[in-house]
Design a protein around this motif. Structure first.
Motif, PDB file in Angstrom:
ATOM      1  N   GLU A 106      71.140  23.449   8.145  1.00  0.00           N
ATOM      2  CA  GLU A 106      71.362  22.125   7.546  1.00  0.00           C
ATOM      3  C   GLU A 106      70.342  21.146   8.086  1.00  0.00           C
ATOM      4  OE1 GLU A 106      75.431  20.581   8.237  1.00  0.00           O
ATOM      5  OE2 GLU A 106      75.729  22.534   9.168  1.00  0.00           O
ATOM      6  N   ARG A 107      69.802  20.365   7.197  1.00  0.00           N
ATOM      7  CA  ARG A 107      68.918  19.275   7.623  1.00  0.00           C
ATOM      8  C   ARG A 107      69.338  18.073   6.800  1.00  0.00           C
ATOM      9  NH1 ARG A 107      66.718  15.499   9.657  1.00  0.00           N
ATOM     10  NH2 ARG A 107      64.531  14.919   9.450  1.00  0.00           N
ATOM     11  N   HIS A 108      69.828  17.058   7.472  1.00  0.00           N
ATOM     12  CA  HIS A 108      70.097  15.821   6.737  1.00  0.00           C
ATOM     13  C   HIS A 108      69.720  14.596   7.542  1.00  0.00           C
ATOM     14  CE1 HIS A 108      74.010  17.195   8.351  1.00  0.00           C
ATOM     15  NE2 HIS A 108      74.000  18.130   7.446  1.00  0.00           N
ATOM     16  N   GLU A 152      62.406  26.449   2.916  1.00  0.00           N
ATOM     17  CA  GLU A 152      61.957  26.307   4.306  1.00  0.00           C
ATOM     18  C   GLU A 152      61.560  24.863   4.562  1.00  0.00           C
ATOM     19  OE1 GLU A 152      58.312  28.338   5.430  1.00  0.00           O
ATOM     20  OE2 GLU A 152      58.800  28.226   7.558  1.00  0.00           O
ATOM     21  N   CYS A 153      62.117  24.279   5.613  1.00  0.00           N
ATOM     22  CA  CYS A 153      61.710  22.936   6.026  1.00  0.00           C
ATOM     23  C   CYS A 153      60.265  23.027   6.505  1.00  0.00           C
ATOM     24  CB  CYS A 153      62.599  22.411   7.145  1.00  0.00           C
ATOM     25  SG  CYS A 153      62.078  20.796   7.764  1.00  0.00           S
ATOM     26  N   ALA A 154      59.444  22.042   6.120  1.00  0.00           N
ATOM     27  CA  ALA A 154      58.039  22.043   6.549  1.00  0.00           C
ATOM     28  C   ALA A 154      57.933  22.001   8.068  1.00  0.00           C
ATOM     29  CB  ALA A 154      57.301  20.866   5.927  1.00  0.00           C
ATOM     30  N   ALA A 155      58.978  21.524   8.742  1.00  0.00           N
ATOM     31  CA  ALA A 155      58.966  21.423  10.211  1.00  0.00           C
ATOM     32  C   ALA A 155      59.401  22.721  10.892  1.00  0.00           C
ATOM     33  CB  ALA A 155      59.868  20.285  10.673  1.00  0.00           C
ATOM     34  N   GLY A 253      60.956  22.135   2.016  1.00  0.00           N
ATOM     35  CA  GLY A 253      62.381  21.843   1.852  1.00  0.00           C
ATOM     36  C   GLY A 253      62.699  20.374   1.642  1.00  0.00           C
ATOM     37  N   ASN A 254      61.891  19.496   2.215  1.00  0.00           N
ATOM     38  CA  ASN A 254      62.148  18.064   2.110  1.00  0.00           C
ATOM     39  C   ASN A 254      62.207  17.576   0.661  1.00  0.00           C
ATOM     40  OD1 ASN A 254      60.698  15.053   2.205  1.00  0.00           O
ATOM     41  ND2 ASN A 254      62.216  15.396   3.802  1.00  0.00           N
ATOM     42  N   MET A 255      61.518  18.305  -0.242  1.00  0.00           N
ATOM     43  CA  MET A 255      61.469  17.864  -1.649  1.00  0.00           C
ATOM     44  C   MET A 255      62.712  18.291  -2.431  1.00  0.00           C
ATOM     45  SD  MET A 255      57.497  18.909  -2.129  1.00  0.00           S
ATOM     46  CE  MET A 255      56.890  17.602  -3.195  1.00  0.00           C
ATOM     47  N   LYS A 278      56.145  10.738   7.443  1.00  0.00           N
ATOM     48  CA  LYS A 278      56.671  12.092   7.678  1.00  0.00           C
ATOM     49  C   LYS A 278      56.026  13.065   6.701  1.00  0.00           C
ATOM     50  CE  LYS A 278      59.548  10.250  10.543  1.00  0.00           C
ATOM     51  NZ  LYS A 278      59.128  10.212  11.934  1.00  0.00           N
ATOM     52  N   TYR A 279      56.131  14.353   7.026  1.00  0.00           N
ATOM     53  CA  TYR A 279      55.647  15.425   6.151  1.00  0.00           C
ATOM     54  C   TYR A 279      54.174  15.266   5.769  1.00  0.00           C
ATOM     55  CZ  TYR A 279      60.417  16.797   6.391  1.00  0.00           C
ATOM     56  OH  TYR A 279      61.637  17.169   6.898  1.00  0.00           O
ATOM     57  N   THR A 280      53.382  14.766   6.734  1.00  0.00           N
ATOM     58  CA  THR A 280      51.919  14.741   6.630  1.00  0.00           C
ATOM     59  C   THR A 280      51.413  15.301   7.970  1.00  0.00           C
ATOM     60  OG1 THR A 280      51.951  12.471   7.465  1.00  0.00           O
ATOM     61  CG2 THR A 280      51.783  12.743   5.075  1.00  0.00           C
TER      62      THR A 280
HETATM   63 MO   LIG Z   1      62.841  19.175   6.187  1.00  0.00          MO
END
Ligand SMILES: [Mo]
Ligand SMILES: Nc1nc2c(c(=O)[nH]1)N[C@H]1C(S)=C(S)[C@@H](COP(=O)(O)O)O[C@H]1N2
Length: 423
Positions: A106-108, A152-155, A253-255, A278-280
């Protein structure tokens, strides 16, 4: 080859000694009868003596009490507060390619929204002929499709950019899950509203307290995105965006906006928080990579690994892991047990689906000497998973996101595994 082990410090002396040792004969998995009788065979176990639960006891099935350790876990020091945080899929406990719903990481950003589906609406506005609002019932009346995709979360592996840090594939690689989605192609919903020719981007927005948004180019929106309401056959879990989430196959995943309530159509990207600060990826020269949406091919050995040591001593053993690519399928995974001196092709087993997790195995006879385990994924475009040093050469060490470098586990004579790096 000079092997330098970075990160935690396993005994290099033992490794070199082991490399010279001769392999021993194969050992079967079973055991010959022991002198003393095995109580597990000769004694009556309670479950043979009493009746079990009836069919009315477990209306929603749960795992055996003996599987109580198979859970999502978090890393408390990673974030300031659990409502804006992440927990990790226990990859070392799973097999096959499907992640069970209750174990999907979970990522929120603002906790789990608990949405009453009767009160939920999805709005399409912006550069469309007819702005529309859909109820969940309306969405169910579009033709729907089923697809297995990884998210997959980019992180994922982000804490490993500067060196080996977290001890376990759950923590180094567990920001991923792979489930079958049922949903409506986003294209059909956009066509229903009628996208104006000036409409080049969409901005999906979540209904949670973070109102998360991301800019997505229209070509992707019209290609394979889904507005999904089921995972592995049942309703999405609240953690995963119940009652409806966006599925953006192969992309970070963020998208994949959860609790999806609005899609705005625009003529350019919005440059919101999640695509700027974020996400850069900040490079060495001070410039940042942006809009790095696709997830590059990656793999990890899940067993053995730090949370899943070898417990059976020398002899026949099964190594396994997972591989995936945001650009297609994984026709091949290579495995090494000696830190890259020798590579062998792993055995793939299970469906090979586009933008989905793949499962690989490598069976071998362990001679009891230390191992340096690595896996290397090849995807259907011909791309080969790079080493972490190759990534750092191009991207420096400022990044958090998009670390798809090769993972190394050092396994000692006792079968204990540790997260290390070699170069
Ligand atoms: Mo993420
Ligand atoms: N509305 C909303 N959508 C969201 C998020 C969020 O906080 N709110 N987190 C995003 C991030 S960063 C990731 S990696 C994925 C995680 O999906 P999961 O919780 O199903 O694993 O959801 C994305 N979608």
């Amino acid at each position: 080859m000079v092997i330098k082990i970075k990160g935690t410090k396993p005994s290099r002396r033992n490794f070199l000694k082991a490399a010279a040792a001769a392999p021993v004969a194969a050992m079967a998995g079973g055991q010959a009868f022991a002198e003393e009788a095995d109580p597990a065979i000769i004694e009556k176990q309670p479950w043979t003596q009493f009746l079990g639960d009836g069919v009315d006891a477990r209306p929603y099935g749960m795992p055996s009490q003996y599987e109580a350790d198979v859970v999502r876990r978090d890393v408390p020091w990673l974030t300031a507060d659990p409502v804006s945080s992440v927990n990790f899929t226990p990859l070392h406990e799973l097999d096959g390619i499907i992640t069970p719903n209750g174990l999907c990481f979970e990522r929120h950003h603002a906790g789990i929204a608990e949405i009453d589906p009767g009160q939920h609406r999805l709005m399409i506005n912006g550069l469309v002929d007819t702005p529309l609002v859909f109820t969940m019932e309306d969405l169910m009346r579009f033709p729907r499709e089923n697809h297995v995709y990884f998210l997959e979360c980019a992180a994922n592996s982000g804490m490993e950019w500067r060196g080996a840090q977290l001890n376990g594939c759950q923590f180094t690689h567990g920001m991923i899950h792979n489930v079958m989605y049922t949903g409506v192609p986003l294209r059909l919903i956009l066509e229903e509203a009628g996208v104006k020719t000036s409409g080049k981007w969409i901005l999906p927005e979540g209904a949670d307290a973070s109102a998360m948004t991301r800019s997505i180019p229209m070509e992707k929106a019209m290609d394979d995105c889904l507005v999904a309401f089921k995972m592995n056959g049942e309703a999405l879990r609240p953690e995963q965006g119940y009652p409806v989430r966006l599925v953006v196959p192969g992309w970070e995943g963020n998208m994949w906006v959860k609790w999806l309530r609005r899609i705005e159509v625009g003529d350019q990207p919005w440059h919101h928080r999640e695509e700027t600060s974020k996400y850069t990826d900040l490079l060495e020269n001070g410039q940042a990579r942006r809009f790095t949406w696709e997830m590059d091919a990656k793999s990890v050995i899940t067993n053995p690994s730090p949370q899943a040591p070898i417990t059976h001593g020398p002899g026949h053993m099964v190594l396994t892991g997972v591989a995936w690519s945001g650009r297609g399928t994984i026709p091949r995974v290579d495995v090494t047990i000696d830190g890259g001196e020798n590579w062998v092709q792993a055995r793939m087993s299970g469906p090979s689906l586009n933008k989905s997790m793949h499962r690989f195995y490598h069976e071998f006879d362990w001679d009891g000497s230390p191992l340096l385990l690595q896996s290397r994924a090849h995807d259907s475009t011909g791309y080969v998973q790079p080493t972490k040093d190759m990534l750092r050469e191009v991207r420096g060490e400022n990044s958090i996101y998009h670390n798809n470098g090769i993972q190394t586990w050092y396994v000692n004579e006792e079968g204990i595994a540790e997260n290390v790096e070699i170069s």
